[in-house]
Design an enzyme around this catalytic site. Structure first.
Site, PDB file in Angstrom:
ATOM      1  N   ASP A 190       0.862  -1.353  -0.129  1.00 49.43           N
ATOM      2  CA  ASP A 190       0.064  -0.005  -0.052  1.00 49.43           C
ATOM      3  C   ASP A 190       0.605   1.275   0.112  1.00 49.43           C
ATOM      4  O   ASP A 190       0.565   2.296  -0.730  1.00 49.43           O
ATOM      5  CB  ASP A 190      -0.899  -0.091   1.143  1.00 49.43           C
ATOM      6  CG  ASP A 190      -1.881  -1.129   1.366  1.00 49.43           C
ATOM      7  OD1 ASP A 190      -1.458  -2.245   0.453  1.00 49.43           O
ATOM      8  OD2 ASP A 190      -2.707  -1.155   2.253  1.00 49.43           O
ATOM      9  N   GLU A 422       4.379  -8.466  12.068  1.00 51.81           N
ATOM     10  CA  GLU A 422       3.827  -7.919  10.607  1.00 51.81           C
ATOM     11  C   GLU A 422       5.024  -7.823   9.540  1.00 51.81           C
ATOM     12  O   GLU A 422       4.912  -8.454   8.659  1.00 51.81           O
ATOM     13  CB  GLU A 422       2.896  -6.855  10.622  1.00 51.81           C
ATOM     14  CG  GLU A 422       2.277  -6.529   9.454  1.00 51.81           C
ATOM     15  CD  GLU A 422       1.362  -5.402   9.543  1.00 51.81           C
ATOM     16  OE1 GLU A 422       1.564  -4.618  10.904  1.00 51.81           O
ATOM     17  OE2 GLU A 422       0.683  -4.834   8.761  1.00 51.81           O
TER      18      GLU A 422
HETATM   19  C1  2M8 Z   1      -2.467  -3.549   4.942  1.00 54.38           C
HETATM   20  O1  2M8 Z   1      -3.535  -2.930   4.201  1.00 54.38           O
HETATM   21  C2  2M8 Z   1      -4.728  -2.397   4.869  1.00 54.38           C
HETATM   22  C3  2M8 Z   1      -5.496  -1.783   3.853  1.00 54.38           C
HETATM   23  O2  2M8 Z   1      -5.863  -2.664   2.904  1.00 54.38           O
HETATM   24  C4  2M8 Z   1      -4.395  -1.320   5.997  1.00 54.38           C
HETATM   25  O3  2M8 Z   1      -3.175  -0.764   6.035  1.00 54.38           O
HETATM   26  O4  2M8 Z   1      -5.151  -0.970   6.893  1.00 54.38           O
HETATM   27  C5  2M8 Z   1      -1.600  -4.172   3.900  1.00 54.38           C
HETATM   28  O5  2M8 Z   1      -0.383  -4.587   4.239  1.00 54.38           O
HETATM   29  C6  2M8 Z   1      -2.276  -5.304   2.840  1.00 54.38           C
HETATM   30  O6  2M8 Z   1      -1.443  -5.664   1.973  1.00 54.38           O
HETATM   31  C7  2M8 Z   1      -2.649  -6.426   3.847  1.00 54.38           C
HETATM   32  O7  2M8 Z   1      -3.642  -7.092   3.141  1.00 54.38           O
HETATM   33  C8  2M8 Z   1      -3.648  -5.565   5.094  1.00 54.38           C
HETATM   34  C9  2M8 Z   1      -4.010  -6.748   6.034  1.00 54.38           C
HETATM   35  O8  2M8 Z   1      -2.782  -7.282   6.598  1.00 54.38           O
HETATM   36  O9  2M8 Z   1      -3.021  -4.741   5.675  1.00 54.38           O
END
Ligand code: 2M8
Length: 458
Positions: A190, A422
């Protein structure tokens, strides 16, 4: 960028030490996935991400497959249960049991219930990298009950094929077969510096007025995107939402359109898996084999940059490659039909000071020598296990077992030292972002279970 020498890890020294450390990792990983199980799917994190995420579920499935077949099957069925009528698989499926204030942007922001094509569950309206067919194939390969495994494939195949059809028919904006993404959140990476330029064009007049970021309640501010970037994410998502998630004439009305190497690589990789699945269930594998070959060729002609020695994203509005080296550009290594003439430079770039596979750590998410590199801020430098796991697969695919072994050791070391975080600081090896993060555990279980399978076979 100088790197601290990796500290000694006594628990990984020697055969017995290695065995015990791996046993510990296995037990902790299983425990974590049991704790993060929400009844029919796994949350990425109980705190930061309390719903179901699309590509997270695919990675989790790979880690469940060796020891929890039914859960692995259910994980994918529950995600595809929220597939839209047009074939898109939403990047978040919201749980009605989780309070609205637990995550932003939540269901009230996305308003999927106002769109005719949406399912009964409330969801987002954007997608994530299509790793799912590959995950379904892994579930099938690992299933001890062969009849049940085949039934699973027969049920999931039409859903997977519909998602790929959506990408082929609605997202091929450039006209070469590659799927375009409409938002940095669709890339999975992102906050990558690769999006700074195209995202910079997005106007966000009100900033974050009226919205409360929930992520900062769970993670340090310097490990998350800035408010400026968040305001742009929100503006872009609102504009797609307000168009009714309409994919007609995206080039005419949508500010962010990019062909991303990671998204399209896993699309091609999964298309190959769809061909395998089709052959098992008696469907025609040829359209999938054909599309996989088209995608690999389009990746080569549209996104490979000889000067960079890797793949770059293409900004469809600017009509040119984005000169930012993200780990996404190394992932085409997982494609078996990638010509050796491209494998060689990719491996060289992975071993260069920009990514530094050779120095025994993990690959960072972004070029360490670039000014935009930020070792702890999410997707702007930290190392992620899912991307390292993909590159590990690619190195094995192309006969670079020695380097693959280095990466595998790096992944296990990071998880042993810091737990299933993470992401990880690639300079000092410390953990960042959420704790007890599902795909970090799941992909470690996959690594461990493959080694077990090999030693049992031996
Ligand atoms: C992160 O993305 C979400 C939005 O979709 C966020 O930051 O709130 C990213 O690392 C994404 O790749 C991942 O799927 C998600 C959930 O782990 O977190």
């Amino acid at each position: 960028m100088p790197r601290a020498a990796p500290a000694a890890t006594p628990e990984l020294d020697g055969d017995v030490g290695t065995f015990l450390a791996e046993q510990r990792l296995w037990r902790r990983g299983v425990r974590l996935l049991v704790d993060n199980w929400a009844g029919s799917y796994t949350v990425p994190s109980r705190t930061l991400y309390p719903h179901q995420w699309s590509w997270d579920s695919a990675f989790v499935t790979m880690g469940l497959a060796p020891w929890a077949q039914r859960r692995a099957q259910l994980e994918l069925h529950s995600l595809f249960g929220a597939q839209w009528a047009d074939g898109r698989v939403p990047h978040i499926v919201f749980s009605a049991e989780v309070p609205l204030e637990a995550y932003f942007p939540g269901p009230d922001f996305w308003r999927s219930d106002r769109v005719a094509a949406s399912p009964a569950a409330r969801t987002s309206g954007i997608v994530q990298p299509p790793v799912h067919a590959r995950a379904a194939w892994e579930v099938y390969l690992r299933g001890a009950d062969r009849k049940r495994a085949r039934e699973f494939l027969s049920r999931i195949y039409p859903r997977l094929a519909a998602y790929h059809r959506y990408l082929a028919e609605r997202r091929d904006i450039g006209g070469y077969g590659l799927a375009a993404i409409t938002h940095p959140w669709e890339s999975g990476l992102d906050n990558s510096p690769a999006w700074d330029e195209p995202l910079g064009r997005v106007a966000s007049p009100g900033g974050l007025d009226g919205y409360v970021r929930r992520d900062l309640a769970h993670t340090a501010e310097d490990e998350r995107p800035t408010d400026t970037d968040y305001a742009r994410y929100v503006a872009l998502a609102s504009s797609y939402r307000d168009s009714g998630y309409c994919d007609d004439d995206l080039a005419g009305h949508h500010a962010f359109l990019v062909e991303d190497p990671l998204f399209n690589t896993v699309y091609a990789w999964s298309e190959r898996a769809l061909a395998e699945i089709a052959a098992v269930i008696g469907a025609d594998p040829r359209p999938h084999t054909h599309r996989a070959a088209v995608l690999t060729e389009a990746l080569r002609t549209r996104l490979y940059d000889p000067e960079a020695g890797m793949f770059l994203a293409r900004d469809l509005h600017a009509g040119e490659l984005i000169r930012a080296r993200s780990i996404a550009g190394l992932t085409p290594l997982i494609l078996p039909d990638l010509p050796e003439a491209l494998v060689r430079p990719l491996v060289a770039t992975a071993c260069s000071p920009r990514f530094g596979i050779d120095d025994g750590g993990l690959l960072p998410s972004f070029d360490r020598t670039a000014p935009a590199f930020d070792k702890r801020r999410y997707w702007r430098g930290p190392a992620w296990l899912n991307l390292n796991w993909l590159i590990w697969q690619g190195l094995r695919e192309h006969g670079r077992a020695d380097l693959a072994g280095v990466l595998r050791a790096g992944m296990l070391r990071a998880a042993s030292r810091c737990g299933y975080r993470e992401y990880f600081d690639p300079v000092d090896g410390s953990g960042c972002g959420s704790r007890d993060f599902s795909w970090s555990a799941a992909l470690t279980l996959d690594l461990l279970s493959r080694a077990r399978r090999r030693s049992v076979a031996a």
